[in-house]
Design a protein around this motif. Structure first.
Motif, PDB file in Angstrom:
ATOM      1  N   GLY A 132      16.641  85.625 -23.394  1.00 39.79           N
ATOM      2  CA  GLY A 132      17.837  86.067 -23.885  1.00 39.79           C
ATOM      3  C   GLY A 132      19.011  86.830 -23.255  1.00 39.79           C
ATOM      4  O   GLY A 132      20.119  86.839 -22.796  1.00 39.79           O
ATOM      5  N   TRP A 133      18.192  88.173 -23.331  1.00 37.72           N
ATOM      6  CA  TRP A 133      19.317  89.230 -22.513  1.00 37.72           C
ATOM      7  C   TRP A 133      19.006  89.558 -21.357  1.00 37.72           C
ATOM      8  O   TRP A 133      20.002  89.551 -20.630  1.00 37.72           O
ATOM      9  N   VAL A 134      18.090  88.069 -19.828  1.00 40.26           N
ATOM     10  CA  VAL A 134      18.546  88.076 -18.757  1.00 40.26           C
ATOM     11  C   VAL A 134      20.478  87.185 -19.145  1.00 40.26           C
ATOM     12  O   VAL A 134      20.918  87.455 -18.146  1.00 40.26           O
ATOM     13  N   PHE A 135      20.572  86.429 -20.229  1.00 41.13           N
ATOM     14  CA  PHE A 135      22.047  85.913 -20.160  1.00 41.13           C
ATOM     15  C   PHE A 135      23.188  87.225 -19.920  1.00 41.13           C
ATOM     16  O   PHE A 135      24.266  86.882 -19.255  1.00 41.13           O
ATOM     17  N   PHE A 136      22.661  87.666 -21.188  1.00 40.73           N
ATOM     18  CA  PHE A 136      23.132  88.812 -21.270  1.00 40.73           C
ATOM     19  C   PHE A 136      23.801  89.637 -20.424  1.00 40.73           C
ATOM     20  O   PHE A 136      24.641  90.478 -20.289  1.00 40.73           O
ATOM     21  N   ARG A 137      22.956  89.915 -19.838  1.00 44.44           N
ATOM     22  CA  ARG A 137      22.653  91.272 -18.279  1.00 44.44           C
ATOM     23  C   ARG A 137      23.646  90.122 -16.853  1.00 44.44           C
ATOM     24  O   ARG A 137      24.283  91.092 -15.996  1.00 44.44           O
ATOM     25  N   ALA A 138      23.276  89.300 -16.682  1.00 43.35           N
ATOM     26  CA  ALA A 138      23.692  88.990 -15.550  1.00 43.35           C
ATOM     27  C   ALA A 138      24.073  88.070 -15.670  1.00 43.35           C
ATOM     28  O   ALA A 138      25.626  89.190 -16.656  1.00 43.35           O
ATOM     29  N   HIS A 139      25.850  88.686 -14.217  1.00 47.83           N
ATOM     30  CA  HIS A 139      26.697  88.996 -14.245  1.00 47.83           C
ATOM     31  C   HIS A 139      27.697  87.528 -14.424  1.00 47.83           C
ATOM     32  O   HIS A 139      28.509  87.261 -14.191  1.00 47.83           O
ATOM     33  N   SER A 140      27.070  86.223 -13.891  1.00 47.99           N
ATOM     34  CA  SER A 140      26.887  84.894 -13.827  1.00 47.99           C
ATOM     35  C   SER A 140      26.258  83.767 -14.653  1.00 47.99           C
ATOM     36  O   SER A 140      25.238  84.781 -14.749  1.00 47.99           O
ATOM     37  N   LEU A 141      26.282  82.638 -14.427  1.00 48.48           N
ATOM     38  CA  LEU A 141      25.105  81.857 -14.988  1.00 48.48           C
ATOM     39  C   LEU A 141      24.226  81.942 -14.242  1.00 48.48           C
ATOM     40  O   LEU A 141      23.083  81.459 -14.427  1.00 48.48           O
ATOM     41  N   GLU A 142      24.702  81.751 -12.693  1.00 53.77           N
ATOM     42  CA  GLU A 142      23.776  81.201 -12.354  1.00 53.77           C
ATOM     43  C   GLU A 142      22.649  82.784 -11.716  1.00 53.77           C
ATOM     44  O   GLU A 142      22.770  82.143 -11.151  1.00 53.77           O
ATOM     45  N   GLY A 143      23.425  83.588 -11.527  1.00 48.89           N
ATOM     46  CA  GLY A 143      22.964  84.576 -12.054  1.00 48.89           C
ATOM     47  C   GLY A 143      21.910  84.416 -12.585  1.00 48.89           C
ATOM     48  O   GLY A 143      20.374  85.071 -12.384  1.00 48.89           O
ATOM     49  N   ALA A 144      21.926  83.996 -13.279  1.00 49.05           N
ATOM     50  CA  ALA A 144      20.554  84.286 -14.755  1.00 49.05           C
ATOM     51  C   ALA A 144      20.124  82.823 -14.234  1.00 49.05           C
ATOM     52  O   ALA A 144      18.784  83.440 -15.025  1.00 49.05           O
ATOM     53  N   GLY A 145      20.405  81.824 -13.958  1.00 51.78           N
ATOM     54  CA  GLY A 145      19.499  81.041 -13.763  1.00 51.78           C
ATOM     55  C   GLY A 145      18.756  81.356 -12.851  1.00 51.78           C
ATOM     56  O   GLY A 145      17.558  81.045 -12.662  1.00 51.78           O
ATOM     57  N   SER A 146      19.092  82.512 -11.692  1.00 50.18           N
ATOM     58  CA  SER A 146      18.202  82.713 -10.436  1.00 50.18           C
ATOM     59  C   SER A 146      16.604  83.979 -11.242  1.00 50.18           C
ATOM     60  O   SER A 146      15.830  83.980 -10.290  1.00 50.18           O
TER      61      SER A 146
END
Lengths: 479, 415
Positions: free
Chosen positions: A374-388
């Motif tokens: 979950g923190w991946v989404f919280f920290r990422a700058h965008s959904l693409e970044g989280a996906g990456s």
């Protein structure tokens, strides 16, 4: 002005404590606290002092009007006025840009080129916290759970109280009403001041020597243009998982510590959340005051768990969706909230469908990894970044050779020149892991009172002081 | 754990470890023995007592702060507390300003070079040969827009001297926002603050702010670690800051004479052409890409989002002064090594920054009649310079600097 800064520790705090204990008159004490809180807030961002004052006046007025009448319609009207005012300012300052941009993108998908007015609205610090705090006052009066105060100064002191103003804990009026009242007869309580000093120094150490040390390693996974590979993605996410806990709980510790030094007991905000064996337990241990706020003012009014399985799941989903949105005006936070909503729904369903109990250690591990994802989404700058990053975690960008760890995942401690190697970094990460899962938390640590311990604590405080040059704001300041 | 007391102990209060009350009696008339005093001290520091605990926390904290402050003042590595100390870095701003202050009015330079360390080989001797006027190189380490403002004000207001020409060596980062946010003076170099005759011209630098900045600097881990290194490891001596005349870094005309690259002194080798830096830089770029770290990350000053309006305002104020005093201005966009240039173009916002810089300088040229030239040497290859004429990826050697100065001389016509 942030807590780990020279101006706060060397000037503001001594001044406040001296003033607080030298002033004897009750009203002068309140006035002093309010004035210093406004100085504190104005120092952070003077442009929004008036906004906080307006929010205070609105809820003070609405609270009195609600209590003055017995007419349900009138009471409701004033409640709506309070909620609309608070959510209106929150919506404008926090969500206007997000909604206009999202609407424009949505319309663009269906072929409509909408040029919605763009305003570069600056987010006032702490708005999410103090609006929730003062809004709860009106709602509690409406529900008859607390009485309105006739003292504007007292209410202003409550809303603006500097220790917890910017990032919680969210203190309800009913939590603090009696404590503010007893200021009339306040005597210096050395025990309480000792506890406060302990919590403040623990918070400093957690922020400076754990959270800020882990931050650059987390950034390696989240702040680079290239897609992170497996080790970087996992280590980066793990570091962020610990960083946000130690950062946010450090703020709460310091806030509680400052409160205690002045004779106030604020509610506990963290209780070793990563030791939770399921996601429901996690939310009872993480940002407790927000969880309870959402439970009392959103989840239960929606029906809570009293109206059947489907509605319970719906209520969980809505609460966590809005909880995610509360954290930030971005799709990443919405997805984070929805993700947690989904976890809570899964857990609730699991509980209803089966009596299978996982081994506690395994359950803690599963909960921890779920929260970490979950923190991946919280920290990422965008959904693409989280996906990456998620793709990196699952090996879709390949895996680095282990030698990469010692080459790039090094850490450095603030105030110390030496850059430690990646292997030292991993050792530090292991230490933090043991600390998180095996050590008592800030509330549980025995707060010894021996003078020799005082000398050690003073020394630690001086050591942290040497690291304040690069003032790093708390992560929750942006919410 | 009970602490055995001296025979006859009468003190039945907090005399023992863990708050246990000792049972003995003390003969009040008899002085306590040394071991008994020691036991009482031990008991006092290990017996829980909130009041004593708080006094110890506060006392240790205040004492610790004072000790650290005193140590920093004594070592004084940056010259925050006067000119005497264990000097770490040469403060070119202070040394050059002191030197200029000591000159007779008739010896003050007619042409002044301002800029960063990238302009430090703009030799006054070459300038004098080309333009027939006396010159001084006031290039300073990390020289940026605020330095240009302070130096110009110092000449005009303090020394009552109007140079005929200032050559301003510009880098894109001359206008970059602060890299490290100093809590009191974000983005201002400490070495500028420690040259009081210059920093007094900086807006918003009062003595209280400077005193507070010096105080908190003295407590910073970076300064303390450095102080300890100078005091203990290097065993430096506490001396006056070396003047320009006795500096091993500069000639008295302000030209730099020492350059290091990869730990070696390379000045002579580069100047004589005995050493080619290009191959070394190529190797470093290759090594960097293999280890997953970008070569350009070693040059963080080029990696910023947008120019800082405050810095641009400093430049505008500098030009206002020059316009008012009829001081001609030539801008030189400093070169970097072609391989670094390529890397910056490929991996940073350098192209945008350069474009923005050129647009801004052109606007200055339109707005201020004293701006008589803009020399764009940013790409030394197209400029006609020598790729090996660099001491490191950033600092041009004499042959490239001389070429730039020839272009400057061609642009300017001094009376």
């Amino acid at each position: 002005m942030i807590f780990p800064s020279y101006i706060f520790v060397l000037a503001f705090l001594p001044l406040v404590l001296c003033g607080w204990y030298l002033i004897r008159s009750y009203r002068a004490k309140l006035a002093f606290l309010t004035a210093m809180s406004y100085v504190f807030y104005g120092w952070l961002d003077y442009r929004f002092v008036a906004l906080m004052l307006a929010s205070t006046l609105l809820d003070y007025h609405c609270g009195r009007k609600i209590a003055e009448t017995n007419s349900p319609a009138t009471r409701k009207r004033w409640l709506i006025c309070s909620i609309a005012g608070n959510l209106g300012s929150l919506g404008f300052f926090k969500y206007y840009g997000f909604f206009t941009q999202s609407c424009a993108e949505l319309l663009a998908v269906i072929g409509i080129d909408a040029s919605l007015p763009v305003l570069n609205v600056v987010l006032p610090l702490g708005i999410s916290f103090y609006t929730f705090q003062s809004m709860s006052y009106s709602i509690d009066i409406y529900r008859g759970q607390c009485k309105p105060t006739g003292d504007l100064l007292l209410f202003t002191a409550y809303v603006s109280m500097f220790p917890q103003l910017v990032a919680g804990p969210i203190v309800r009026y009913s939590d603090i009403e009696n404590q503010l009242g007893t200021l009339r007869h306040q005597k210096t309580n050395h025990e309480q001041i000792c506890d406060g000093a302990w919590l403040f120094v623990i918070g400093l150490v957690k922020k400076i020597w754990i959270a800020d040390v882990l931050a650059p390693v987390a950034a390696l996974a989240f702040d680079t243009e290239s897609s992170p590979q497996m080790i970087t993605a996992w280590v980066g996410t793990l570091c962020y998982t610990f960083q946000i806990y130690f950062d946010f709980s450090a703020y709460s510790d310091m806030a509680r510590g400052l409160g205690l030094m002045m004779g106030f007991t604020f509610p506990i905000n963290f209780n070793s959340p990563y030791k939770s064996a399921n996601i429901s337990e996690f939310w009872n241990r993480w940002h407790i005051t927000l969880s309870h706020w959402l439970r009392d003012y959103l989840y239960i009014p929606l029906g809570g768990s009293r109206c059947g399985t489907v509605k319970t799941l719906r209520n969980l989903g809505i609460t966590m969706f809005l909880g995610g949105l509360w954290h930030g005006a971005a799709w990443t936070f919405v997805v984070w909230g929805v993700f947690h909503g989904a976890l809570l729904m899964t857990h609730a369903t699991w509980k209803r469908l089966t009596r299978v109990q996982l081994n506690r250690t395994l359950a803690i591990g599963v909960t921890f990894v779920s929260v970490m994802v979950g923190w991946v989404f919280f920290r990422a700058h965008s959904l693409e970044g989280a996906g990456s990053v998620l793709a990196g975690m699952f090996g879709m960008h390949g895996a680095e050779p282990f030698s990469y760890v010692s080459a790039t995942l090094g850490i450095s401690f603030p105030g110390i020149y030496e850059q430690f190697s990646g292997m030292h970094g991993l050792a530090f990460l292991l230490f933090v892991t043991v600390l998180t899962f095996g050590a008592p938390n800030s509330e549980e640590i025995p707060k010894l009172r021996q003078p020799i311990v005082g000398v050690a604590m003073g020394t630690v405080a001086v050591c942290t002081l040497t690291t304040f040059m690069n003032e790093t704001p708390f992560l929750y300041f942006m919410f | 754990m009970d602490v055995p007391c001296a025979p006859g102990c009468q003190v039945a209060s907090v005399n023992s470890i863990d708050g246990q009350v000792c049972g003995g009696l003390v003969d009040a008339a008899r002085p306590a023995s040394r071991s008994h005093v020691l036991r009482r001290v031990v008991a006092a520091v290990v017996t829980p007592s909130p009041r004593a605990f708080l006094m110890c926390v506060c006392g240790t904290f205040v004492l610790g702060v004072l000790v650290l402050f005193a140590f920093s003042v004594y070592v004084n590595p940056w010259g925050d507390f006067g000119k005497t100390g264990f000097h770490r870095l040469y403060n070119a701003r202070l040394a050059k300003a002191d030197y200029i202050d000591g000159l007779a009015p008739s010896d003050l330079p007619e042409i002044v070079v301002m800029g960063s360390s990238n302009t430090m080989r703009f030799r006054p001797a070459t300038i004098s040969r080309l333009m027939g006027k006396s010159a001084f190189n006031f290039g300073v380490f990390w020289g940026r827009a605020e330095d240009f403002l302070c130096i110009t004000h110092h000449f005009v207001d303090d020394l009552q001297h109007k140079p005929k020409l200032v050559i301003v060596g510009i880098d894109t980062w001359s206008f970059a926002p602060a890299m490290n946010e100093h809590p009191v003076f974000p983005g201002i170099r400490r070495r500028l603050l420690n040259a009081p005759q210059l920093s007094r011209h900086l807006p918003g630098v009062g003595w209280t702010k400077r005193a507070w900045a010096n105080f908190i600097d003295s407590l910073s881990g970076q300064q303390l670690a450095l102080s300890w290194k100078l005091f203990w490891d290097d065993r430096h001596e506490r001396t006056e800051a070396p003047r320009l005349e006795s500096s091993e870094w500069f000639e008295t005309d302000g030209t730099r004479v020492r350059y290091f690259w990869e730990g070696n002194e390379v000045f002579e080798a580069v100047e004589t052409g005995a050493y080619s830096i290009t191959e070394d830089i190529r190797r470093l770029i290759r090594d960097s890409s293999q280890s997953g770290v970008r070569f350009v990350d070693q040059f963080p000053m080029y990696n910023f989002d947008r120019m800082d309006q405050t810095k641009i305002d400093y430049m505008v104020e500098t030009l206002d002064v020059c316009q008012r005093e009829s001081i001609q201005v030539v801008f030189v966009i400093n070169p970097v090594h072609p391989l670094l240039y390529q890397q910056l173009i490929a991996h940073t916002r350098h192209p945008q920054h350069l474009e923005e810089l050129k647009t801004m300088l052109s606007q200055f040229r339109r707005d201020y009649s004293v701006v008589s030239g803009i020399i764009d040497a940013s790409d030394i290859t197209t400029f006609g310079g020598d790729p090996d004429g660099f001491f490191d990826p950033m600092h041009p050697a004499t042959r490239n600097c001389d070429l730039i100065l020839e272009r400057v001389a061609a642009e300017v016509h001094l009376n």
